[in-house]
Design an enzyme around this catalytic site. Structure first.
Site, PDB file in Angstrom:
ATOM      1  N   HIS A 129     -11.992  -1.624   3.924  1.00 45.63           N
ATOM      2  CA  HIS A 129     -11.670  -0.770   5.074  1.00 45.63           C
ATOM      3  C   HIS A 129     -13.001  -0.256   5.634  1.00 45.63           C
ATOM      4  O   HIS A 129     -13.977  -0.107   4.888  1.00 45.63           O
ATOM      5  CB  HIS A 129     -10.816   0.387   4.548  1.00 45.63           C
ATOM      6  CG  HIS A 129     -10.253   1.308   5.573  1.00 45.63           C
ATOM      7  ND1 HIS A 129     -10.998   2.301   6.175  1.00 45.63           N
ATOM      8  CD2 HIS A 129      -8.998   1.421   6.083  1.00 45.63           C
ATOM      9  CE1 HIS A 129     -10.209   2.985   7.010  1.00 45.63           C
ATOM     10  NE2 HIS A 129      -8.998   2.468   6.971  1.00 45.63           N
ATOM     11  N   ASP A 206     -12.226   1.989  -3.963  1.00 45.27           N
ATOM     12  CA  ASP A 206     -11.431   2.658  -2.938  1.00 45.27           C
ATOM     13  C   ASP A 206      -9.954   2.511  -3.328  1.00 45.27           C
ATOM     14  O   ASP A 206      -9.369   1.438  -3.210  1.00 45.27           O
ATOM     15  CB  ASP A 206     -11.718   1.995  -1.581  1.00 45.27           C
ATOM     16  CG  ASP A 206     -10.817   2.538  -0.468  1.00 45.27           C
ATOM     17  OD1 ASP A 206      -9.879   3.316  -0.760  1.00 45.27           O
ATOM     18  OD2 ASP A 206     -11.050   2.164   0.698  1.00 45.27           O
ATOM     19  N   GLN A 209      -5.009   2.638  -1.241  1.00 43.51           N
ATOM     20  CA  GLN A 209      -3.737   1.917  -1.143  1.00 43.51           C
ATOM     21  C   GLN A 209      -3.151   1.600  -2.513  1.00 43.51           C
ATOM     22  O   GLN A 209      -2.083   0.994  -2.601  1.00 43.51           O
ATOM     23  CB  GLN A 209      -3.925   0.606  -0.355  1.00 43.51           C
ATOM     24  CG  GLN A 209      -4.382   0.808   1.075  1.00 43.51           C
ATOM     25  CD  GLN A 209      -3.280   1.376   1.977  1.00 43.51           C
ATOM     26  OE1 GLN A 209      -2.097   1.399   1.627  1.00 43.51           O
ATOM     27  NE2 GLN A 209      -3.662   1.841   3.151  1.00 43.51           N
ATOM     28  N   LYS A 232      -1.208   9.157   1.840  1.00 39.78           N
ATOM     29  CA  LYS A 232      -0.482   7.888   1.665  1.00 39.78           C
ATOM     30  C   LYS A 232       0.400   7.929   0.420  1.00 39.78           C
ATOM     31  O   LYS A 232       1.135   6.997   0.134  1.00 39.78           O
ATOM     32  CB  LYS A 232      -1.478   6.728   1.573  1.00 39.78           C
ATOM     33  CG  LYS A 232      -2.312   6.550   2.847  1.00 39.78           C
ATOM     34  CD  LYS A 232      -3.234   5.373   2.728  1.00 39.78           C
ATOM     35  CE  LYS A 232      -4.403   5.413   3.708  1.00 39.78           C
ATOM     36  NZ  LYS A 232      -4.069   5.110   5.080  1.00 39.78           N
ATOM     37  N   CYS A 370      -8.583  -1.079  10.821  1.00 38.58           N
ATOM     38  CA  CYS A 370      -9.894  -0.612  10.331  1.00 38.58           C
ATOM     39  C   CYS A 370     -10.525  -1.638   9.398  1.00 38.58           C
ATOM     40  O   CYS A 370     -11.105  -1.273   8.355  1.00 38.58           O
ATOM     41  CB  CYS A 370      -9.783   0.745   9.635  1.00 38.58           C
ATOM     42  SG  CYS A 370      -9.111   2.025  10.671  1.00 38.58           S
TER      43      CYS A 370
END
Ligand SMILES: Cc1ncc(COP(=O)(O)O)c(C=O)c1O
Length: 412
Positions: A129, A206, A209, A232, A370
């Site tokens: 991202h 990261d 998600q 999220k 993104c």
């Protein structure tokens, strides 16, 4: 998905009823919210927790000695402890942030800027991202370090041989998404971080998600930094955290200066607070983080393994329905996937598709997500993305497939 727990004894219809927004209509049709990778919907317990905080406990944290001040501090700090338990780490090593973007920038400026120099390399994957690309570009511009990119297989899985071959002695930092926001690919981050560690490379994962979809054990992953966002995973916007290995955090200078992050301030110098507060300058998003604590409790009560298993059945159903529609191309077909499906329809622009689906009550995201470099890898300017959560239903998947067929006819 990775973990497959039996989806028994869970009344998913009752769980869906916890989400007030999912009862609404859009353009006169029942809402089908397939945009949870963008932001997740919030259960009533989270909304009520934030509301109750403002109604009954609102005060600033770590400052006032009055009762409200203590209550607010306690509630805010309870989220740190709750998150730490959820992630199998110590709460002192969790910096609460406004989300992943802030967390990765913190690493870039506090860890990267003082350490990186000309000749050093930051290794990223093609599926990152922008939040795990642009901060590194900014730091590289200032230090003379450069960025190297590890490529993917066409199915959207990482080419691990290429990734490991790219881990040369110049590489000082590896940035890797746990789960791709576009492809849904679940990366084997524990194996990757182990390889990085063997070579003395610091790793930043990261986890934006990953956390909404699966149990995450940061200690087992063995990374150096793990960044994530709260909105999220059923939490309020403007929440999230950075976990960092204790010795790294202890050695890092502050990112931002101000109140809350100091022990003593004189005009000739300041003594900074110990981590994690050293990295939490200013008044934080107190109510948001209190809400995030409620979100984590809510997810834990359902159980992350049950959520993963539920979403695996939804993903399989969605993939089957979409594969059966002529002219639909799914981008990202790796073996290990979270419930995220990027797709294109022959001859149609992604934005037109999303606009027409919206008229059918279906919310999907269209655009570059993104992830410009990933779009370039697939040679497309944009995709549509249907991203699911445990609160979605098989009926919604069928209604979505019918809407997609209709839209395809309209555009064809
Ligand atoms: C993989 C990934 N990383 C980082 C981010 C940025 O998160 P935030 O905007 O909450 O900081 C997102 C959000 O879409 C994401 O999907």
């Amino acid at each position: 998905m990775s973990t497959v727990a039996p989806v028994v004894d869970i009344d998913w219809a009752r769980i869906r009823a916890d989400f007030p927004l999912l009862r609404r209509e859009v353009h006169g049709k029942p809402l089908i919210y397939f945009d949870s990778a963008n932001t997740g919907q919030k259960p009533a317990c989270v909304i009520e927790k934030v509301d109750a905080f403002y109604r009954n406990h609102n005060a600033n944290v770590s400052r006032a000695v009055h009762a409200l001040g203590s209550e607010a501090t306690e509630a805010y700090e309870a989220t740190r402890v709750r998150l730490a338990k959820h992630l199998n780490v110590a709460s002192e090593d969790l910096v609460l942030t406004s989300g992943t973007t802030f967390a990765i920038n913190l690493v870039a400026y506090s860890w990267g800027l003082p350490r990186l120099k000309a000749g050093d390399v930051v290794l990223l994957t093609r599926m990152e991202h922008h939040a795990n690309i642009v901060p590194w570009q900014l730091i590289c511009e200032r230090t003379g370090a450069t960025i190297r990119v590890a490529d993917l297989h066409p199915d959207g899985s990482l080419d691990l041989d290429a990734l490991y071959a790219a881990m040369t002695p110049e590489v000082k930092l590896l940035g890797v998404a746990h789960v791709s926001n576009v492809l849904g690919t679940i990366n084997p981050v524990a194996a990757i971080c182990k390889e990085a560690r063997k070579r003395g490379i610091t790793s930043v994962v990261d986890g934006s998600q990953a956390l909404p979809h699966m149990a995450v054990d940061i200690a087992a992953i063995g990374c150096d930094f793990y960044a994530f966002t709260g909105h999220k995973m059923c939490g309020p916007t403007g929440t999230g955290a950075l976990w960092a290995r204790r010795e790294l955090l202890a050695s890092m200078p502050p990112f931002l200066g101000g109140g809350e992050m100091i022990k003593e301030v004189r005009y000739d110098g300041t003594v900074f607070a110990d981590p994690p507060h050293r990295f939490e300058a200013g008044t934080p998003n107190i109510a948001g983080h209190v809400g995030l604590g409620a979100a984590v409790t809510y997810l834990d009560d359902i159980g992350m393994d049950a959520i993963s298993a539920r979403e695996a059945t939804l993903l399989a159903h969605l993939t089957e329905e979409m594969t059966a529609i002529d002219g639909v191309r799914i981008i990202g077909t790796a073996q290990r996937k979270a419930a995220v499906v990027s797709f294109l329809v022959e001859g149609a622009h992604a934005h037109d598709l999303a606009t027409l689906l919206d008229l059918e009550g279906v919310a999907v995201r269209s655009g570059h997500h993104c992830a410009h470099p990933l779009m370039a890898f697939y040679g497309v300017p944009a995709t549509c993305r249907a991203s699911l959560a445990f609160y979605n239903t098989h009926d919604e998947i069928e209604a979505f497939a019918a809407a997609l067929r209709k839209v395809r006819r309209l555009l064809g």
